[in-house]
Write a protein that holds these residues in place. Structure first.
Motif, PDB file in Angstrom:
ATOM      1  N   ARG A 189       0.809  -1.221   0.000  1.00  0.00           N
ATOM      2  CA  ARG A 189       0.000   0.000   0.000  1.00  0.00           C
ATOM      3  C   ARG A 189       0.844   1.274   0.000  1.00  0.00           C
ATOM      4  N   TRP A 190       2.005   1.186   0.517  1.00  0.00           N
ATOM      5  CA  TRP A 190       2.876   2.375   0.557  1.00  0.00           C
ATOM      6  C   TRP A 190       4.309   1.898   0.595  1.00  0.00           C
ATOM      7  N   LYS A 191       5.216   2.878   0.564  1.00  0.00           N
ATOM      8  CA  LYS A 191       6.634   2.538   0.522  1.00  0.00           C
ATOM      9  C   LYS A 191       7.025   1.787   1.790  1.00  0.00           C
TER      10      LYS A 191
ATOM     11  N   ASP B 135       5.846  -0.889   2.976  1.00  0.00           N
ATOM     12  CA  ASP B 135       4.757  -1.610   3.643  1.00  0.00           C
ATOM     13  C   ASP B 135       5.152  -3.079   3.788  1.00  0.00           C
TER      14      ASP B 135
ATOM     15  N   ASP C  45       1.444  10.678   2.920  1.00  0.00           N
ATOM     16  CA  ASP C  45       0.594   9.509   2.717  1.00  0.00           C
ATOM     17  C   ASP C  45       1.280   8.385   1.945  1.00  0.00           C
ATOM     18  N   LYS C  46       2.509   8.623   1.502  1.00  0.00           N
ATOM     19  CA  LYS C  46       3.284   7.525   0.894  1.00  0.00           C
ATOM     20  C   LYS C  46       4.307   6.964   1.874  1.00  0.00           C
ATOM     21  N   ALA C  47       4.142   7.322   3.144  1.00  0.00           N
ATOM     22  CA  ALA C  47       5.074   6.896   4.198  1.00  0.00           C
ATOM     23  C   ALA C  47       6.481   7.416   3.961  1.00  0.00           C
ATOM     24  N   GLU C  48       6.575   8.546   3.249  1.00  0.00           N
ATOM     25  CA  GLU C  48       7.876   9.189   3.045  1.00  0.00           C
ATOM     26  C   GLU C  48       8.029  10.309   4.065  1.00  0.00           C
TER      27      GLU C  48
ATOM     28  N   ALA D 186      11.883   6.902   2.614  1.00  0.00           N
ATOM     29  CA  ALA D 186      10.866   6.120   3.321  1.00  0.00           C
ATOM     30  C   ALA D 186      11.255   6.094   4.789  1.00  0.00           C
TER      31      ALA D 186
ATOM     32  N   LEU E 255      10.680   3.998   7.071  1.00  0.00           N
ATOM     33  CA  LEU E 255      11.150   2.694   7.530  1.00  0.00           C
ATOM     34  C   LEU E 255      12.611   2.463   7.140  1.00  0.00           C
TER      35      LEU E 255
ATOM     36  N   GLN F 215       5.463   0.008  10.734  1.00  0.00           N
ATOM     37  CA  GLN F 215       4.554  -0.380   9.651  1.00  0.00           C
ATOM     38  C   GLN F 215       3.188  -0.734  10.217  1.00  0.00           C
TER      39      GLN F 215
END
Lengths: 309, 788
Positions: free
Chosen positions: A43-45, A47, B189-192, B216, B218, B231
């Motif tokens: 769903r996203w980077k 994930d 919203d892209k986890a960036e 990112a 993560l 996550q």
């Protein structure tokens, strides 16, 4: 054994074909009822990083994780699975570059694009490169690869097609700039290799990009990190040099291209560096690349073995 | 989707607004200077002046709008009444200084309104001649230009104001991100990553926080488990708060993390985590110290109680042998001193347990009547021996069964009663108890111990419940004690959700009161009178006992008379009509003359140390507890008219019983063997766990007494091994015989498969209870008076 399919909907080969791909996987699982499997669409980077890790830990069984996508997807799966004893990794190459699986032979790619092959093949233990807090399975790079790769992607997004041309244009643009290359402080297992370089490649296998094979001699299960350093020279010479370099023809450029092997290399610079690990970019003024020998079990279809370039 | 205004706000700032204003003036100057090139430099000058004047006005505040407004008014009037050049100058002045006011929207509207209306009015007032009309038209045009200029400049000021606000808040945000010690990250919203704090960049080894942008999140985290957790949080959504630990640089770090959603301008989520490693390390250290304290407690308990067992046990055996009275007296003195020492040790261990928060209140239902009986028995002999009357006032509606820790409640009351005995030379000690049902249905049990003792000085009351505190040590130097009793009592009462207090008058007496809260077990009251028509006559010369008897009978609602004078009692007795007569032994001769009254039951009252009267069967020992009195009046006590408050336990006798005692200490073995043989038990011994396993596999025993800490195979392992020997050993009775009395140890015994627990030093009555509980019924020969 459980089978987990990590599907990257933005992988090149899946754009517009996601439904078909999911259908294909479901059909495969239905036809092989002895296999219990799950499908997760990212769903996203990153994930997949957390998802894989949680899934494997909670399951408690052996899990074969299929990275359905390109090198990026494989990167996420590797980072999720690293350090866990009960996991095997497979790659169903549907990306733009598919760097890692290409090391087994471009003509062998079709063997990886068979779910049956991937589900029932054995694994081999392969090395992984630790890049800071992340792990890459194919390569880590600084300099023209990473910087032009970023520009090439932006160009490709704007133009909308032919990634190979875009990347090459970006590389040419970078090499022709007067500020191409950087002064790096490099330490490979205690040996200083400081200098002005236009490319630094820490390779676990020979391939990167689309159809490029600069990492001559790198093998993914030899327990060694292959370090390639390309010295800065005049702009037009750099163009010719890099052309041969990325095609694995280092021979006549031995004054400018050096190849080293070791376990750990630290690279730092006064200016911020664009660091590329399996196509994923980070920015910092220092980075460590360290080989982790036989860190993951990678599914290797029959008839395939890791090739040097 | 962002509006144009929103986007404009981001990009316009003070400088932009100034440039726009100056540019407008310049453009207008150029347009109007066609054919009059000399106007151009003036226009340029005014444009520049407007910028600097604007800044000056900005610093002065909104009141400074008066100046440009006035100038603009003058300019307009000049334009209306003057010639073309003057009009031009006036116009330029007006436009030039208008830009000075554009920061203040109020002044803008005021200027437009006042100056132009005034100018227009004046023009009209001056008459509408041709020239005036032309000027009025020109003024109107200027009005139009004014308005356009104003609107544009006002827009700039609006955006500038907004831009300044954004700039200010942006600056504030940046300052926070640079200076906060917390690790903060904001992702889209892209986890960036959109932003991270400087402290986080430093922790992650990133040279500058801006390098993390668009990576990112993560990818930046150091461990796989952290990536997994983040996550999960992103997936979960909403507000999340949790603790986690991570191994960073080969050392464990603990963090508290908070994360919440942000939904604005593409920002998705906010994370903040704080390193609480120093706090956790301090906590772990404290827990380690507590564990060390617990271990120490367990060891001390064992190390002290083991030799105490030998002293008390051997003394007990010596006393049961055929010895001279002198030897018996000495042995008794040793036993008394040893028990006293044991009590001091117990106090210290209890206190340490409380301090280490290891004291547990184990609530279970118990019979309140038996509890009171035992309590009174413990203190009665001592009090009586000192010539002190022990009385009780127990409300009859107290619960029959109470759900509380009877051991700890008894400990509190015994402490208070023993203190009362210690500090009272003559008079009375009264134990009162009553209960009350609270709103939530729970019970509040209240107790008070009142004495006629030495009392406490007012200034010493505040330190009464402090540990190791003994009051008036000079005067009370002959009174023994560690000073822990009341401190322990207070803590125990507090653990039972209660409070303790004291009232005292020096040299008159003291009243210690406390209450505890417990659950009601059932609705039955302690005692009730079920028979109607009871009339009781009492002869009680001791006024303390008389008052207590009066209270008890009144509490039952029974018709009664309590007399302190024997003659008056006899007079009343002669009239007849009483169902029960309770009389003190001193009136026995005269009262028993009326024993022909068959409808009357005669009960003699005596103190615990008084000699038994073989001639009289119906005897009750003071103090009379509610259940005893109720049973008497209800006629249910026929079998129990013997001394119900029996203190001495006669020997228990068994036959054909076989017992194995396991202990690595030969003295302890000898003590236990001796005490058991006294009961007719056949005893075998084993000096270690391994020997015990071998003997248990070869023979059957009714009970195995198993020590805990033994060098070869300890008691727990030996028990498990015996249980594993076969099916028949699953039912073997194994009782822990140990000096390790901390509560954790007891739990271990039961978990290992033991059936019971007997503390060392062995108390004979406890040993008898164990034998009665676990020996087959047919092997019990004699059980006279054993405590139930």
């Amino acid at each position: 054994m459980r089978h987990l399919f990590i599907v990257n909907p933005v992988a090149d080969g899946l754009k517009g074909h996601l439904k078909d791909a999911i259908g294909k996987i479901r059909a495969f699982l239905d036809n092989h009822s002895q296999l219990s499997g799950d499908i997760h669409i990212t769903r996203w980077k990153r994930d997949a990083v957390g998802f894989v890790r949680r899934y494997v830990q909670e399951t408690g069984e052996f899990v074969r994780v299929y990275a359905v996508g390109g090198t990026s997807t494989l990167f996420e799966v590797v980072n999720g699975a690293i350090g866990l004893p009960n996991v095997q990794i497979a790659n169903y190459p549907l990306g733009r570059c598919n760097s890692f699986v290409r090391c087994f032979g471009d003509d062998k790619l079709y063997l990886f694009q068979s779910l049956r092959n991937l589900a029932f093949s054995e694994t081999i233990a392969v090395d992984v490169i630790r890049c800071g807090f992340n792990y890459s399975i194919a390569f880590g790079a600084l300099g023209v690869e990473s910087t032009s790769g970023r520009t090439g992607e932006a160009l490709m997004d704007w133009v909308g097609y032919n990634a190979d041309v875009c990347y090459r244009l970006a590389a040419v643009y970078y090499l022709l700039r007067s500020d191409s290359g950087e002064n790096y402080r490099i330490n490979l297992d205690g040996v200083k290799l400081d200098g002005n370089y236009v490319s630094i490649l820490a390779a676990n296998q020979p391939c990167y990009g689309i159809n490029l094979k600069p990492g001559v001699g790198a093998v993914p299960n030899d327990g060694l990190l292959d370090l390639y350093l390309v010295k800065k020279t005049s702009r037009f010479k750099q163009l010719r040099l890099m052309h041969d370099y990325i095609n694995g023809q280092h021979g006549k450029w031995f004054d400018y291209i050096s190849h080293h092997t070791g376990r750990r290399v630290s690279v730092s610079s006064e200016n911020v560096m664009c660091i590329c690990a399996d196509g994923e970019r980070f920015y910092n003024t220092s980075i460590d690349f360290e080989i982790i020998p036989y860190a993951v079990d990678f599914v290797c279809p029959k008839g395939v073995r890791a090739l040097r370039a | 989707m962002q509006s144009f205004t929103d986007r404009a706000e981001r990009y316009l700032n003070k400088r932009h607004a100034e440039v726009v204003a100056a540019a407008f003036i310049l453009v207008h100057t150029i347009i109007t200077s066609f054919g009059a090139a000399w106007k151009l430099p003036i226009g340029l000058l005014l444009a520049a002046a407007s910028i600097f004047a604007n800044r000056w006005i900005d610093r002065q505040g909104t009141a400074a709008w008066v100046i440009p407004s006035a100038l603009a008014l003058v300019g307009t009037l000049t334009a209306a009444f003057g010639g073309s050049n003057r009009m031009y100058f006036a116009y330029l002045i007006g436009c030039g200084v208008i830009s000075l006011t554009y920061l203040d929207r109020r002044s803008f509207f005021v200027y437009i309104g006042i100056s132009n209306a005034l100018a227009g009015g004046l023009i009209l007032a001056a008459g509408a001649s041709g020239a005036r009309l032309a000027n009025m038209w020109t003024a109107t045009q200027f009005f139009g230009y004014d308005t356009i200029c104003m609107m544009l400049l006002w827009s700039c000021s609006f955006f500038q104001g907004k831009a300044e606000t954004i700039e200010k808040s942006g600056h504030t945000f940046e300052t926070i991100m640079k200076t906060t010690p917390s690790y903060m990250a904001i992702i889209n919203d892209k986890a960036e990553v959109e932003y991270i704090s400087s402290s986080l960049a430093e922790w992650l080894g990133i040279s500058h926080m801006k390098y993390a942008k668009y990576s990112a999140l993560l990818d930046l985290l150091p461990t796989g488990d952290m990536k997994m957790m983040f996550q999960e949080i992103i997936e979960q959504g909403g507000y999340v708060e949790r603790n986690f630990e991570a191994v960073v640089d080969n050392s464990i770090h603990w963090f508290v993390l908070r994360s919440s959603l942000l939904e604005e301008y593409g920002i998705s989520r906010f994370f903040e985590w704080v390193d609480i490693t120093p706090i956790m390390e301090a906590k772990n250290e404290a827990e380690s110290a507590t564990r060390a304290k617990s271990d120490f407690l367990a060891n001390v308990s064992h190390e002290i109680r083991t030799p105490m067992n030998a002293i008390i046990g051997m003394t007990e055996l010596t006393l049961s042998d055929n010895i001279s009275s002198e030897q018996a007296e000495r042995a008794m003195a040793i036993k008394t001193a040893a028990i006293s020492l044991l009590n001091i040790v117990n106090d210290i261990l209890d206190f340490s347990k409380i301090e280490a928060r290891k004291m547990e209140i184990v609530s279970k239902p118990f019979d309140f009547s038996s509890f009171l009986n035992d309590l009174v028995n413990i203190v009665n002999i001592k009090a009586n021996g000192e010539g002190i009357a022990l009385t009780t006032r127990i409300a009859r509606d107290m619960p029959a069964v109470v759900c509380l820790d009877d051991l700890r409640l008894r400990q509190c009351l015994v402490n208070l009663l023993n203190n009362a005995v210690k500090f009272t030379n003559k008079g009375c000690i009264s134990l009162d108890a009553w209960s009350e049902t609270l709103r939530d249905g729970r019970l509040k049990l209240s107790f008070s111990v009142k004495d006629t003792g030495v009392g406490i000085k007012r200034e010493e009351i505040s330190k009464l419940f402090n540990e190791f505190q003994q009051l008036d040590t000079h005067k009370n130097r002959n009174i023994s004690g560690t000073g822990l009793g009341l401190a322990i009592t207070r803590r125990l009462v507090e653990l039972m959700e209660g409070e303790i207090s004291v009232e005292s008058v020096y040299n008159v007496g003291s009243t210690f009161s406390f209450f505890v809260i417990c659950d009601r077990f059932d609705a039955e009251d302690l005692a009730n009178i079920q028979i109607k028509g009871i009339r009781v006559l009492c002869y009680e010369p001791n006024h303390y006992h008389a008052d207590a008897l009066e209270y008890a009978l009144k509490n039952f609602g029974v018709e009664h008379v309590v007399m302190k004078d024997l003659d008056m009692t006899i007079e009343r007795l002669g009239k007849g009509g009483y169902t029960h007569v309770l009389f003190d032994a001193s009136g026995k001769e005269r009262v028993s003359a009326y024993s022909f009254m068959t409808e009357t039951r005669f009960i003699m009252l005596k103190n615990v140390l008084d000699q038994k009267d073989p001639d009289f069967m119906d005897i009750l020992t003071r103090p009379l507890l509610p259940t005893t009195l109720a049973n008497l009046l209800n006629g249910r006590d026929k079998k129990e008219t013997k001394e119900a408050a029996s203190v001495a336990v006669e020997d228990l006798q068994t036959k054909d019983s076989f017992v194995l005692v396991v202990d690595d200490n030969p003295v302890n073995l000898s003590v236990a063997e001796g005490l058991l043989r006294r009961c007719g038990v056949n005893v075998e011994t084993a000096s270690g766990g391994q020997e015990a396993i071998e003997k248990a596999s070869a023979a059957e025993y009714d009970i195995i007494f198993m020590d805990h800490m033994m060098p070869d195979v300890d008691g727990l392992d030996a028990t498990k091994a015996i249980r594993a020997l076969g099916a028949r050993h699953l039912d073997s009775v194994i009782v822990a015989l140990t000096a390790n009395v901390v509560s954790d140890a007891r739990e271990q015994f039961f978990l290992a498969g033991m059936n019971g627990f007997l503390a060392k030093p062995i108390i004979v009555s406890d040993l008898h209870d164990i034998l009665l509980k676990f020996l087959p019924h047919e092997k019990i020969v004699k059980n006279a008076g054993a405590r139930k």
